[in-house]
Scaffold this motif. Structure first.
Motif, short mmCIF file in Angstrom:
data_model
loop_
_atom_site.label_atom_id
_atom_site.label_comp_id
_atom_site.label_asym_id
_atom_site.label_seq_id
_atom_site.Cartn_x
_atom_site.Cartn_y
_atom_site.Cartn_z
N GLU A 64 0.78 -1.08 -0.19
CA GLU A 64 0.43 0.25 -0.02
C GLU A 64 0.59 1.34 -0.28
O GLU A 64 0.81 2.12 -1.07
CB GLU A 64 -1.02 0.31 1.34
CG GLU A 64 -1.82 -1.02 0.95
CD GLU A 64 -3.11 -1.23 1.74
OE1 GLU A 64 -3.04 -0.57 3.00
OE2 GLU A 64 -3.73 -2.20 2.60
N ASP A 65 1.98 1.53 0.60
CA ASP A 65 2.97 2.59 0.89
C ASP A 65 3.78 2.85 0.48
O ASP A 65 3.48 3.84 -0.41
CB ASP A 65 4.05 2.09 1.95
CG ASP A 65 2.87 2.06 3.28
OD1 ASP A 65 1.80 2.50 3.58
OD2 ASP A 65 3.88 1.62 4.75
N VAL A 66 4.54 1.64 -0.99
CA VAL A 66 5.08 1.37 -2.38
C VAL A 66 4.17 2.07 -3.23
O VAL A 66 4.45 2.45 -3.75
CB VAL A 66 6.06 0.53 -1.72
CG1 VAL A 66 6.61 1.01 -2.86
CG2 VAL A 66 6.68 0.63 -0.83
N ILE A 67 3.06 0.72 -3.56
CA ILE A 67 2.51 1.04 -4.59
C ILE A 67 1.93 1.77 -4.89
O ILE A 67 0.91 2.04 -6.47
CB ILE A 67 2.46 -0.14 -5.67
CG1 ILE A 67 4.10 -1.39 -5.46
CG2 ILE A 67 1.76 -0.40 -6.78
CD1 ILE A 67 3.95 -2.73 -5.74
N GLY A 68 1.26 1.71 -4.09
CA GLY A 68 -0.48 2.45 -3.87
C GLY A 68 -1.84 1.54 -4.29
O GLY A 68 -2.82 2.23 -4.46
#
Length: 601
Positions: free
Chosen positions: A153-157
């Motif tokens: 979730e944080d890196v790729i969204g």
């Protein structure tokens, strides 16, 4: 066998970083849906080349059709595209993605998101895909599914709250993956009544069938005996076989919209079937072609020469055969004073280069010498001309050159915190420019602009060794920038050796030159006369070593007496050595070339 309603078809690909378990997941899906009988199952069914199996990488995209009966009682047809994960084969990935509507994003639950996971996800999002995250290897003691979900979730969204947790090795959670494919990925869209419009996804050469073409039907239908036109090359053929892979070939009568299958049509050359071309009906062609893909651009060039000059014809034939199956590999003939006849070849990257060399060695039993890899430079002349230079030997006279531009790349490097300092130093040493540095969980993500000619040499090997194998690296070409580049030549006994000349940045020239001459000093055997080995930029010598001469003791028979007798004999010997050096030929053994080209340790 009838064509299925379009709503019951799902076309999907599996994208992941190297070694996160794509091919193993593909194996399990084939096994679970009964694509192959138990006794036919082997590990990595879709990796058919020996090299793919040994190195554990996928090189060619493969496809397979699976039948699946869902929980809601409907029968579905699933078309799976197994794609490569390595940066050099990104164009194979882009082709496979264009033929699908959705992707399974496989992430290793113990290692998390890596550089190529990012690159491949962005490819999939660019292609407009629906993406289902899959966490693999959750049976490992080091697996941390919750942390990795957060990381996705944080890196790729992407929303990873309902990521499917599986272990492809043990088969845990595979039914959930199949359900997710059917319920969460969209069906293809297409019109059965429209004129035929099909995308040429891939083509390869088969010794019995001629060229086999992998197609994805967009509109209309394709049947046996139909006359077709390739819109890009304007070639006309009649389909003599049409079928699907389950993974073995199975013939069918026709393919409808949304389906993926293969055709053969007595095509002789793979070059006639351009990847990304649009196939349509000869009599009722469609209005406009599909957008297709960018052709693969070679990035790295190097010369390949047979160790034994008599093998040249075999090498020519072998290259022709490899070209049949790998449209991204290009070559042209060249000759070199030191190495004889050979080919100048273009590759997508260093891994591609290594694999082609390995295949030539394995499949055709050829021993080859590769010259130092180089990239394409743009040379701007004083009279306004712009030349593309693939080989440093072809460099025009310095006086006529206004400036030289070299290709730059944007590199994304993910590394554990402990090795960050060493990684940053490596990038600085290679003239890198830092663009961004931030943290992804416990790991640092550094984004650098680097000149490609510093990367092709051995950047990847150095990166792996300083990070103990933990750093991952992904790049794309960005632009050309002006550089202060000079051509460094190597002179042996005053004569230039063309195979060893290279373009280097002025600031790095001296250290490169010194390393090269020191290496050659060890490799060239002593002759009867001394041999100077020099590195030069134009007429300026920047480094020199001398190979000692073999000497006979001419003063052995003198005993006592005047020193001038000894001196007279030594002077006479010196004159002789000097004369010898003028006419003497230096034999540079083949091993010396190979070792010198491998330098930069």
């Amino acid at each position: 066998m009838t064509t299925h309603p379009i709503d019951n078809i799902r076309n999907f690909s599996i994208v992941a970083h190297i070694d996160h378990g794509k091919s193993t997941l593909a194996d399990r899906l084939i096994q679970t849906t009964g694509g192959l009988a138990e006794r036919e199952m082997v590990e990595q069914v879709l990796d058919s080349m020996d090299i793919e199996r040994e190195r554990g990488i996928t090189i060619k995209a493969q496809t397979v059709r699976l039948d699946y009966k869902a929980k809601d009682g409907k029968s579905y047809v699933l078309n799976l595209m197994d794609t490569p994960g390595h940066v050099d084969f990104a164009y194979e990935v882009s082709r496979s993605l264009a033929a699908c509507e959705g992707s399974l994003l496989v992430v290793d639950a113990s290692q998390g998101v890596e550089a190529q996971t990012l690159a491949n996800v962005y490819h999939a999002l660019d292609a407009g895909h629906e993406i289902v995250p899959v966490l693999n290897k959750i049976d490992l003691p080091a697996a941390e599914p919750d942390r990795i979900k957060q990381q996705i979730e944080d890196v790729i969204g992407l929303d990873a709250s309902d990521a499917v947790a599986i272990s492809a090795k043990t088969g845990l959670g595979i039914p959930d993956v199949l359900e997710a494919i059917v319920t969460r990925l969209p069906p293809p869209r297409g019109d059965e009544t429209a004129p035929l419009k099909a995308l040429l996804v891939d083509s390869w050469y088969d010794a019995y069938l001629g060229v086999v073409v992998l197609v994805r039907i967009v509109d209309g239908e394709m049947r046996k005996g139909q006359r077709i036109t390739m819109m890009g090359t304007d070639a006309h053929y009649e389909i003599d076989r049409i079928g699907v892979f389950r993974p073995k070939m199975q013939n069918v009568e026709k393919l409808g919209p949304g389906e993926v299958g293969f055709i053969t049509a007595q095509i002789k050359q793979v070059a006639d079937t351009r990847v990304g071309d649009t196939i349509t009906d000869e009599k009722k062609p469609c209005a406009e072609a599909l957008p297709g893909f960018k052709p693969a651009q070679p990035v790295v060039f190097c010369g390949l020469f047979p160790v034994d000059a008599a093998d040249f014809e075999e090498l020519r034939a072998a290259m022709g055969k490899l070209r049949l199956n790998d449209a991204s590999f290009s070559y042209e003939m060249e000759s070199s004073a030191a190495l004889g006849f050979g080919f100048r070849c273009g590759f997508l990257g260093l891994l591609h280069l290594e694999i082609i060399q390995e295949r030539l060695h394995r499949e055709f039993n050829l021993d080859l010498i590769a010259t130092a890899p180089s990239v394409i430079y743009k040379i701007y002349m004083n009279n306004g001309d712009v030349l593309e230079m693939h080989n440093p030997v072809d460099m025009p006279d310095v006086v006529k050159i206004d400036h030289i531009e070299e290709p730059w790349i944007r590199a994304t490097i993910l590394t554990p915190d402990d090795y960050l300092g060493a990684v940053l130093k490596l990038c600085q040493d290679r003239r890198g420019v830092q663009v961004d540095l931030n943290y992804v969980g416990k790991r640092a993500m550094a984004i650098y602009d680097l000149p490609l000619n510093e990367v092709v040499f051995d950047f990847y090997d150095r990166l792996k060794s300083i990070s103990k194998g933990y750093a991952s690296f992904d790049y794309q070409l960005t632009d050309y920038r002006e550089g202060d580049l000079v051509k460094m030549g190597i002179l042996v006994n005053g004569e230039a050796v063309d195979a060893l000349s290279m373009l280097v940045h002025r600031t790095r020239a001296e250290s490169r030159g010194r390393a090269m001459v020191e290496k050659l000093k060890e490799l060239i055997p002593p002759h009867m006369f001394q041999i100077p080995i020099q590195a030069a930029i134009g007429a300026k010598i920047i480094a020199r070593e001398t190979v000692r001469a073999l000497r006979k003791d001419v003063t052995a028979k003198c005993y006592g007496g005047d020193v001038s007798r000894k001196r007279k004999l030594l002077e006479k010997q010196k004159e002789g050595k000097k004369r010898m050096r003028q006419f003497g030929k230096v034999e540079i053994p083949q091993e010396a070339f190979i070792a010198a080209l491998k330098m930069d340790s």
